[in-house]
Structure formats: structure tokens, C-alpha cells
Write a protein that holds these residues in place. Structure first.
Motif, short mmCIF file in Angstrom:
data_model
loop_
_atom_site.label_atom_id
_atom_site.label_comp_id
_atom_site.label_asym_id
_atom_site.label_seq_id
_atom_site.Cartn_x
_atom_site.Cartn_y
_atom_site.Cartn_z
N PHE A 1 7.02 -33.14 -21.86
CA PHE A 1 6.74 -32.19 -22.93
C PHE A 1 7.31 -30.81 -22.61
O PHE A 1 7.74 -30.08 -23.51
N GLN A 2 7.35 -30.45 -21.35
CA GLN A 2 7.85 -29.13 -20.93
C GLN A 2 9.27 -28.89 -21.43
O GLN A 2 9.66 -27.74 -21.66
N GLU A 3 10.02 -29.96 -21.62
CA GLU A 3 11.43 -29.83 -22.04
C GLU A 3 11.60 -30.03 -23.55
O GLU A 3 12.73 -30.10 -24.04
N SER A 4 10.52 -30.11 -24.30
CA SER A 4 10.61 -30.34 -25.75
C SER A 4 11.22 -29.14 -26.47
O SER A 4 11.08 -27.99 -26.03
N LYS A 5 11.88 -29.42 -27.57
CA LYS A 5 12.46 -28.35 -28.38
C LYS A 5 11.35 -27.51 -29.02
O LYS A 5 10.37 -28.06 -29.51
N PRO A 6 11.51 -26.20 -29.05
CA PRO A 6 10.49 -25.32 -29.63
C PRO A 6 10.66 -25.15 -31.14
O PRO A 6 10.72 -24.03 -31.66
N ASP A 7 10.71 -26.28 -31.85
CA ASP A 7 10.99 -26.23 -33.29
C ASP A 7 9.77 -26.56 -34.14
O ASP A 7 9.87 -26.68 -35.37
N GLY A 8 8.60 -26.71 -33.50
CA GLY A 8 7.38 -27.00 -34.25
C GLY A 8 7.19 -28.45 -34.58
O GLY A 8 6.19 -28.81 -35.22
N VAL B 1 -1.16 -27.84 -27.98
CA VAL B 1 -0.21 -26.81 -27.55
C VAL B 1 1.18 -27.14 -28.07
O VAL B 1 1.53 -28.30 -28.29
N LEU B 2 1.97 -26.09 -28.25
CA LEU B 2 3.37 -26.21 -28.62
C LEU B 2 4.24 -25.85 -27.41
O LEU B 2 3.77 -25.20 -26.48
N PRO B 3 5.51 -26.26 -27.41
CA PRO B 3 6.35 -26.03 -26.23
C PRO B 3 6.63 -24.56 -25.98
O PRO B 3 6.50 -23.70 -26.86
N LYS B 4 7.05 -24.28 -24.75
CA LYS B 4 7.47 -22.93 -24.38
C LYS B 4 8.59 -22.48 -25.32
O LYS B 4 9.43 -23.27 -25.75
N GLY B 5 8.59 -21.20 -25.64
CA GLY B 5 9.65 -20.65 -26.47
C GLY B 5 9.49 -20.86 -27.96
O GLY B 5 10.35 -20.45 -28.74
N ASP C 1 4.64 -25.92 -16.82
CA ASP C 1 3.97 -24.63 -16.67
C ASP C 1 3.02 -24.43 -17.84
O ASP C 1 3.45 -24.12 -18.95
N VAL C 2 1.74 -24.65 -17.59
CA VAL C 2 0.73 -24.53 -18.64
C VAL C 2 0.80 -23.17 -19.33
O VAL C 2 0.66 -23.06 -20.55
N LEU C 3 1.04 -22.12 -18.54
CA LEU C 3 1.01 -20.77 -19.09
C LEU C 3 2.26 -20.43 -19.91
O LEU C 3 2.30 -19.38 -20.56
N SER C 4 3.26 -21.31 -19.90
CA SER C 4 4.44 -21.10 -20.75
C SER C 4 4.25 -21.73 -22.13
O SER C 4 5.00 -21.41 -23.06
N TRP C 5 3.26 -22.59 -22.27
CA TRP C 5 3.03 -23.25 -23.54
C TRP C 5 2.42 -22.30 -24.55
O TRP C 5 1.82 -21.27 -24.18
N ARG C 6 2.53 -22.63 -25.83
CA ARG C 6 1.97 -21.81 -26.90
C ARG C 6 0.75 -22.54 -27.48
O ARG C 6 0.90 -23.44 -28.32
N VAL D 1 0.46 -37.50 -26.48
CA VAL D 1 -0.78 -37.65 -25.70
C VAL D 1 -0.37 -38.20 -24.34
O VAL D 1 0.09 -39.34 -24.25
N PRO D 2 -0.49 -37.42 -23.27
CA PRO D 2 -0.02 -37.87 -21.96
C PRO D 2 -0.99 -38.82 -21.25
O PRO D 2 -1.07 -38.84 -20.02
#
Length: 367
Positions: free
Chosen positions: A89-96, A292-296, A120-125, A43-44
Motif C-alpha cells: 500500500f505504501q507504493e500506491s498511487k495517490p489518486d484517491g 487511510v489514503l496513500p502518502k502524497g 510509514d504510518v505517519l506519511s499516510w493520509r 485489507v492487509p
């Protein structure tokens, strides 16, 4: 009365909601298992704000419904009106194992091109996106009575108003743009106040105009109406699939800001301030809160989260608990939520240029 949005906004909003209407398969991909893992929801913002309440609402139920029943914790990482935590958060691992509770105040700096934004909001899942209405209310000493919207707007145009905000580009900008559109130009803005601090300042009489989400208003503010301390005046409304702004389903008896404009001026709002207001309607209401989840993040992990979140929303106990937080608004998930998020942050270049100039002139703040 429904106020038609401007053509480009109407087209994009209708397309986004058409996508939301398509059902997303519920089953998550085989092989996704978080057993024995710890899942963190970032939570930012500091504790107690809207995004924090939203994350903690989902927390125990996600532990129940995510595959493997992992431990789920909430970690607050405030700073810069959510920019600091979102950048990390943008640099978080995309491991769920990491998600973030996103809010309007996270979307606005990205949409306006703030130079401190590295995310980049649009890179998030996106997993789930939750609309939340906005109810504006004033101190009765302003002259507003809540019985005649035209009389109330004219009274507020003459009143000396004081409004609270986190910073010049936080979610409270939606109110300032609405006030500008309605000709309520005598507004002093006090920065550095969180949503909860704004509400407390209002109840102490230190500011005299404020807004809350529909849920927060019903829980924390509406009770003061009977004491004569609060007069609700209008809502932001709700962006509908046909491109119109409809009355908020939580407070259908209250006029929207655009409806108030039409009643006062006899025509629909237009021009750069109105276009900017519509953009903030989307960011402030249509895409108010999300997980949201991280990019990738791989599709199978996103699907697992979406499946779990749908089960959370369908859980009878969650529905009872969440009624005043999520309300009667339709939720969107996964790819559909991503399309709505893209629409919400897609401010037209000319509107963005006007808005940056207005913020600079009004608050001496460079974007």
C-alpha cells in the motif's frame, strides 16, 4: 474510578483530543469526481477479521457517497500480520482510487521499528479513525467469577493461563502487557491464531483467557456467559481528553486494567511495563481501526473522502448496521485523525527499548 495516565502520555493525548474537537469542513473540493472508476480498499489481513469487517461495513456506503458514485471493492492482501499488504500500500498511487483499512496490528510493527516494515504510518493520509474497546474474559475454571475484581486478579495470578496471538508483536501484545502489569505472569502464549481462531479456541477450551473488541464480544461471546463458559473480568478502558483512562462506554460496569491494578496494589501503575501498556492502550483502543489514503494524496481528494465518510457515518441505515461494530466511541477525521495516529504510534525511546528487550526475553523474538 478514572486512572490518570503518566504525564507525557496525558499531555499528548489531551492535545490530540483537543484537535479532534475542532470541526472539519464537510464540503469536498470541486473537481474531484470518481465517476466510472473502481476504488479498492486494501485489507492487509485475510477475510473475516476486524479490519475486513470494518472495510466491508463502509464499502457499499462509500460507493453511494464518494463523488461520482464509483464502484468500491475490498481486496484482501494478507501476510506477515498485515506488514506485506501495508508495504505494498505504501507504493500506491495517490489518486484517491486506493485506500487501506488499518488496524492495531499494522501500527505496532511500525511503532516498534520492525525491520520488515517498509511503510510509514505517519506519511499516510487518514480519512477516519475509529476507537474500539477491548473486553478480556476467562474460563471460569481459572477461578475468576466476575464479581470481585481483586479476588479475580488474585485467582488469575495463581492460575495457569493460555492465551492466543497472531505473533509476538501483533495487537494481542496489549493483553500480555496488561497481564505483566497485573502480576499475571504464568501465561503460555500460542502464536499463529487469528482473532476468530482465538475465540474458537477459547470456546473449545484450548485457551482460557482471551479478548475481543466490545462489538465482537457483544455479538459473539456474551451469549455464553449464561451458559457458564465465559467470565468477563476487565477492559482496557478508554483514553479520555483529560489524560485519564475511563471505563469503556460499551461496558461501563466493568473495571479497567489500570483500575484493577489500583484496587489490588493500592497505587497507580508505574514503570516500563505500565508505560508500554499505556502505549498499547492508544494503539489498541484509541487508534484501533482506520481508513487511510496513500502518502502524497492531494488535500482535495482527502477532503472528498472525509466528506463522503462523514455522510456514511450520518446515514441512518449505516448507523443501524454499524452500531455493534463502531459503538459509542467518537470518530475522528482527516487532519484530526492524523494527530491522534501520531500520538498513538509515538512510543518514548526508553519505553520502546524496554519493550524490545522484554519481547526478546519473553518470546526470543528480535525486533
Amino acid at each position: 474510578m478514572n486512572s490518570k495516565l503518566f504525564p507525557r502520555a496525558a499531555t499528548s493525548l489531551a492535545a490530540a483530543f483537543a484537535a479532534v474537537a475542532i470541526a472539519v469542513p464537510g464540503a469536498f473540493a470541486a473537481g474531484v469526481d470518481f465517476a466510472g472508476e473502481k476504488v479498492t480498499i486494501i485489507v492487509p489481513f485475510k477475510e473475516g477479521g476486524g479490519a475486513d469487517v470494518y472495510a466491508r461495513l463502509f464499502q457499499p456506503y462509500l460507493s453511494k457517497y464518494l463523488p461520482g458514485k464509483p464502484t468500491v471493492i475490498v481486496r484482501n492482501q494478507p501476510g506477515g500480520g498485515s506488514v506485506k499488504g501495508a508495504n505494498k500500500f505504501q507504493e500506491s498511487k495517490p489518486d484517491g482510487l486506493t485506500a487501506m483499512a488499518c488496524s492495531t496490528s499494522t501500527l505496532v510493527p511500525f511503532a516498534l521499528g520492525n525491520d520488515k516494515v517498509k511503510y510509514d504510518v505517519l506519511s499516510w493520509r487518514p480519512v477516519i479513525l475509529s476507537p474500539r474497546g477491548a473486553i478480556f474474559y476467562v474460563n471460569p475454571k481459572t477461578g475468576a467469577r466476575g464479581k470481585d475484581i481483586v479476588a479475580d486478579i488474585k485467582a488469575l495470578q495463581k492460575a495457569k493461563l493460555t492465551y492466543g496471538a497472531k505473533n509476538p508483536t501483533s495487537s494481542e501484545l496489549r493483553g500480555l502487557l496488561g497481564f505483566q502489569m497485573l502480576g499475571m505472569n504464568n501465561v503460555n502464549t500460542v502464536f499463529g491464531l487469528s482473532s476468530g481462531e482465538q475465540r474458537k479456541a477459547f470456546l473449545r477450551g484450548e485457551i482460557n483467557i482471551n479478548y475481543d473488541t466490545a462489538g465482537s464480544y457483544s455479538r459473539k461471546v456474551a451469549k455464553f456467559e449464561k451458559e457458564g463458559k465465559v467470565v468477563p473480568v476487565f477492559t482496557m478502558g478508554y483514553g479520555a481528553a483529560d489524560g485519564s483512562i475511563k471505563r469503556d462506554p460499551a461496558y461501563p460496569e466493568m473495571a479497567t486494567m489500570t483500575e484493577a491494578y489500583e484496587k489490588v496494589y493500592g497505587k497507580a501503575p508505574s514503570g516500563p511495563s505500565a508505560d508500554a501498556y499505556v502505549a498499547f492502550l492508544h494503539m489498541g483502543v484509541t487508534a484501533s481501526k482506520s481508513l487511510v489514503l496513500p502518502k502524497g494524496t492531494p488535500d482535495e481528494i482527502v477532503d472528498a473522502w472525509v466528506d463522503a465518510t462523514k455522510k456514511v457515518v450520518a446515514d441512518p441505515q449505516f448507523r443501524k448496521t454499524a452500531k455493534k461494530v463502531i459503538g459509542a466511541y467518537e470518530q475522528s477525521y482527516g487532519a484530526d485523525a492524523a494527530k491522534v495516529l501520531k500520538m498513538a504510534t509515538g512510543i518514548e525511546p526508553e519505553t520502546k527499548a524496554w519493550l524490545k528487550g522484554w519481547i526478546k526475553e519473553r518470546f526470543n523474538h528480535d525486533m
